[in-house]
Write a protein that holds these residues in place. Structure first.
Motif, short mmCIF file in Angstrom:
data_model
loop_
_atom_site.label_atom_id
_atom_site.label_comp_id
_atom_site.label_asym_id
_atom_site.label_seq_id
_atom_site.Cartn_x
_atom_site.Cartn_y
_atom_site.Cartn_z
N PRO A 191 -0.14 2.72 -4.91
CA PRO A 191 0.90 3.60 -4.34
C PRO A 191 1.75 4.29 -5.40
O PRO A 191 2.21 5.42 -5.19
CB PRO A 191 1.75 2.63 -3.49
CG PRO A 191 0.82 1.53 -3.14
CD PRO A 191 -0.06 1.37 -4.33
N ASN A 251 8.05 -2.38 0.37
CA ASN A 251 9.26 -2.18 1.17
C ASN A 251 9.73 -3.43 1.91
O ASN A 251 10.70 -3.38 2.67
CB ASN A 251 9.03 -1.05 2.19
CG ASN A 251 8.91 0.30 1.52
OD1 ASN A 251 9.55 0.57 0.50
ND2 ASN A 251 8.07 1.17 2.08
N LYS A 288 3.71 7.40 -3.93
CA LYS A 288 4.34 6.85 -2.74
C LYS A 288 5.39 5.78 -3.07
O LYS A 288 6.10 5.30 -2.17
CB LYS A 288 3.28 6.23 -1.81
CG LYS A 288 2.21 7.19 -1.33
CD LYS A 288 2.78 8.21 -0.36
CE LYS A 288 1.68 8.95 0.42
NZ LYS A 288 0.67 9.60 -0.43
N ALA A 289 5.45 5.35 -4.31
CA ALA A 289 6.41 4.34 -4.74
C ALA A 289 6.75 4.58 -6.20
O ALA A 289 6.03 5.29 -6.91
CB ALA A 289 5.85 2.93 -4.53
N ASP A 329 -1.41 2.16 2.12
CA ASP A 329 -0.55 1.73 3.22
C ASP A 329 -0.12 0.27 3.04
O ASP A 329 1.06 -0.07 3.24
CB ASP A 329 -1.27 1.89 4.56
CG ASP A 329 -1.44 3.34 4.96
OD1 ASP A 329 -0.73 4.20 4.38
OD2 ASP A 329 -2.27 3.62 5.85
N VAL A 388 2.41 0.02 0.07
CA VAL A 388 3.73 0.55 0.42
C VAL A 388 4.46 -0.43 1.34
O VAL A 388 5.68 -0.66 1.19
CB VAL A 388 3.59 1.93 1.10
CG1 VAL A 388 4.93 2.37 1.69
CG2 VAL A 388 3.10 2.96 0.09
N GLN A 436 10.28 0.06 -8.03
CA GLN A 436 9.89 -0.69 -6.84
C GLN A 436 8.72 -1.63 -7.13
O GLN A 436 8.67 -2.75 -6.62
CB GLN A 436 9.51 0.28 -5.72
CG GLN A 436 10.68 1.06 -5.14
CD GLN A 436 10.22 2.09 -4.13
OE1 GLN A 436 9.31 2.87 -4.39
NE2 GLN A 436 10.86 2.10 -2.96
#
Length: 287
Positions: free
Chosen positions: A124, A51, A129-130, A44, A47, A134
């Protein structure tokens, strides 16, 4: 009749405490988070950082580069005031503790540090998740901010502090020399160990429950890096720049070789020895 009532009342009065005892979890489960929870928190956090807005990451990285400079500066002050030098146990311990101060400022202050994200932001990606793109964006922005912040701090410290009489410029050179005298392959290996320790710190801080524990963990891990004179790419950026600005014997080539190899080593140590292994053992049922 009264005896029966007394017995039943004793049973009823005893029952709530028994139930309370049974419902109270063991001390270990209260004090220690399951590794699956730690992994979820790391993902979490990673991520969220991935972002974040570009300017926010850059400014936060710049702030971290500035703040971490206080560690190398205090190292120079300790060397100046100490009757001993590198090799003296008391001086080495004091210098290592001073080194940890910059990391305490950065991590407790929640600024972005490249060597934390060699673990936090890699997990991540491993979890889907990424993306690698990124991750590269995050690393690039934070790293550039860290290096520029460290350079700005170096200029301020070298210009202002010797005039205050609390730092001998020769101490800056001694600190830098500890990092650039290694052969390149050993510099890379030492950088891997530094990144490994920083990645481990990022994982442990996620698992820690309170501020006191976090402070102790930061001091233990970063003072270990300082005591072993391992090359940390961001703190070392300030350390070597100190020497580069002051001493002709330390060249731009020395600085570039240090920064490149320390950065690669740190990324490998945090990404492979912590992120990949920790993620792998948890998703396979660890904890």
């Amino acid at each position: 009749m009264s005896g029966r009532d007394d017995a039943s009342s004793e049973k009823s009065s005893a029952r709530p405490s028994d139930e309370a005892d049974q419902s109270t979890p063991p001390t270990d489960s209260v004090d220690q988070r399951p590794t699956s929870d730690v992994l979820a928190s790391v993902i979490d956090s990673g991520v969220h950082e991935i972002n974040r807005e570009r300017s926010g990451l850059l400014l936060s990285g710049f702030s971290a580069g500035l703040d971490i400079g206080f560690g190398p500066l205090l190292m120079a002050v300790v060397l100046t005031l100490s009757t001993g030098g590198f090799g003296d146990l008391t001086t080495e311990l004091l210098v290592a503790s001073a080194y940890a101060v910059g990391f305490i400022f950065v991590i407790i202050g929640r600024s972005e540090l490249f060597t934390e994200h060699t673990t936090l932001a890699v997990i991540p990606v491993l979890d889907g998740k990424a993306t690698v793109t990124q991750l590269a964006r995050l690393w690039g922005l934070v790293y550039v901010g860290n290096v520029l912040g460290g350079a700005a701090f170096t200029i301020l410290a070298v210009v202002l502090m010797p005039g205050l009489g609390v730092v001998d410029p020769a101490s800056f050179v001694d600190i830098a020399s500890k990092l650039i005298t290694h052969d390149p392959h050993w510099l890379l290996v030492a950088g891997i160990f530094a990144g490994w320790l920083m990645g481990l710190l990022a994982w442990l801080l996620t698992a820690a429950q309170d501020t006191t524990s976090r402070l102790l963990l930061i001091w233990i891990v970063t003072a270990t890096i300082g005591l072993l004179h391992l090359p940390h790419s961001i703190a070392g950026n300030v350390e070597v720049l100190f020497g580069l600005v002051i001493a002709d014997a330390i060249t731009v080539g020395d600085y570039v070789v240090f920064l490149v190899l320390a950065t690669i080593g740190n990324a490998l140590g945090g990404g492979i020895f912590v992120a990949s292994i920790k993620y792998g053992h948890v998703v396979r049922g660890g904890g």
